[in-house]
Design a protein around this motif. Sequence first.
Motif, short mmCIF file in Angstrom:
data_model
loop_
_atom_site.label_atom_id
_atom_site.label_comp_id
_atom_site.label_asym_id
_atom_site.label_seq_id
_atom_site.Cartn_x
_atom_site.Cartn_y
_atom_site.Cartn_z
N ALA A 3 -19.98 -2.40 10.70
CA ALA A 3 -21.38 -2.64 10.15
C ALA A 3 -21.43 -2.33 8.71
N LEU A 4 -22.32 -3.22 7.97
CA LEU A 4 -22.45 -3.15 6.57
C LEU A 4 -23.99 -2.56 6.65
N ILE A 5 -24.28 -1.54 5.94
CA ILE A 5 -26.00 -0.90 5.71
C ILE A 5 -26.32 -1.31 4.40
N LEU A 6 -27.37 -2.13 4.27
CA LEU A 6 -27.92 -2.46 2.84
C LEU A 6 -29.03 -1.53 2.76
N VAL A 7 -28.90 -0.84 1.86
CA VAL A 7 -29.84 0.41 1.82
C VAL A 7 -30.90 0.10 0.70
N VAL A 42 -26.97 -4.95 8.73
CA VAL A 42 -28.58 -4.46 8.97
C VAL A 42 -29.02 -3.87 7.57
N ALA A 43 -30.44 -3.81 7.48
CA ALA A 43 -31.09 -3.30 6.25
C ALA A 43 -31.84 -2.19 6.08
N THR A 44 -32.08 -1.25 5.48
CA THR A 44 -33.05 -0.53 5.41
C THR A 44 -34.24 -0.93 4.39
N GLN A 45 -35.43 -0.30 4.78
CA GLN A 45 -36.51 -0.83 3.69
C GLN A 45 -37.39 0.58 3.50
N ASP A 46 -37.39 1.17 2.31
CA ASP A 46 -38.40 2.08 2.03
C ASP A 46 -39.78 1.70 2.13
N VAL A 100 -28.86 -10.48 8.09
CA VAL A 100 -29.29 -9.37 8.37
C VAL A 100 -29.78 -9.45 9.68
N SER A 101 -29.39 -8.66 11.00
CA SER A 101 -29.87 -8.67 12.26
C SER A 101 -30.87 -7.89 12.41
N ALA A 102 -31.36 -6.81 11.68
CA ALA A 102 -32.23 -5.83 11.85
C ALA A 102 -32.71 -5.07 10.69
N ILE A 103 -33.82 -4.77 10.57
CA ILE A 103 -34.53 -3.89 9.47
C ILE A 103 -35.18 -2.74 9.76
N PHE A 104 -34.53 -1.57 9.27
CA PHE A 104 -35.16 -0.40 9.45
C PHE A 104 -35.98 0.28 8.59
N CYS A 151 -30.80 7.52 -1.38
CA CYS A 151 -30.88 6.98 0.24
C CYS A 151 -29.54 6.78 0.56
N VAL A 152 -28.74 6.19 -0.33
CA VAL A 152 -27.32 5.63 0.31
C VAL A 152 -26.48 7.00 0.53
N TYR A 153 -26.68 7.83 -0.15
CA TYR A 153 -25.72 9.38 0.14
C TYR A 153 -26.15 9.80 1.51
N TYR A 154 -27.53 9.87 1.50
CA TYR A 154 -28.29 10.62 2.87
C TYR A 154 -27.66 9.53 4.25
N THR A 155 -27.88 8.23 4.05
CA THR A 155 -27.34 7.31 4.98
C THR A 155 -26.18 7.69 5.36
N ALA A 156 -25.06 7.68 4.41
CA ALA A 156 -23.74 7.93 4.55
C ALA A 156 -23.39 9.07 5.49
N LYS A 157 -24.02 10.07 4.92
CA LYS A 157 -23.72 11.47 5.63
C LYS A 157 -24.31 11.59 7.04
N ASP A 158 -25.50 10.74 7.48
CA ASP A 158 -25.98 10.95 8.64
C ASP A 158 -25.08 10.16 9.50
#
Length: 201
Positions: A3-7, A42-46, A100-104, A151-158
Amino acid sequence: MKALILVDIQNDFLPGGSLAVPEGDTIITTVNQLQPQFDLVVATQDWHPSNHLSFASNHDGLKPFDMIDLFGIKQVLWPDHCIQGSEGSQFSETLDMNAVSAIFRKGMDPKTDSYSGFFDNGRRHHTGLSAYLKSKGIKQVYVCGLAADYCVYYTAKDAQSEGFETYFISDATKAIAQETLDFALKDLKQHQVKIISTKDL
Ligand code: VGL
Ligand code: ZN
């Protein structure tokens, strides 16, 4: 399955936005070209309410980039950004969202910041991203977007802590500041996150 996460590739983090990441716009072509190589995107959205306590404007006498203690957690104060429904909260028009299949969304609780796409900074609530990826059979997670040192750092760590083999794509992200990026990269390596570039893919 990969999976690729677009932060957080949102207008406020791009040049002209309220919390612009230097050269943040330059990753978008790379991010668009990367997407077909993945089984899932997937993508994340602040997505903050205007009374969010990470905003300096909600603290009398304090200014952006001041540090405070927010309910026991160290918090950088930010300019107002990514206010729910605002132009700044929208994904860049140049970002290809077709795959993008889902946005978090994250950062909705006014009392807690949420850098990671998985958990808030206090690790009290999850977004459902981990369970979603697991339900799709994902074993490898690749992270790109903005900002590299938050946000990329914390997402990768988690992602790594959730049991995914995790890759931080260094040329598909840009940082707010060099010093925080250096710290983030060191910490990610210590946590077995692999730092790669698009040419390694
Ligand atoms: C971010 C600071 C505040 C990010 C979000 O997307 O990296 N940084 N909110
Ligand atoms: Zn934010």
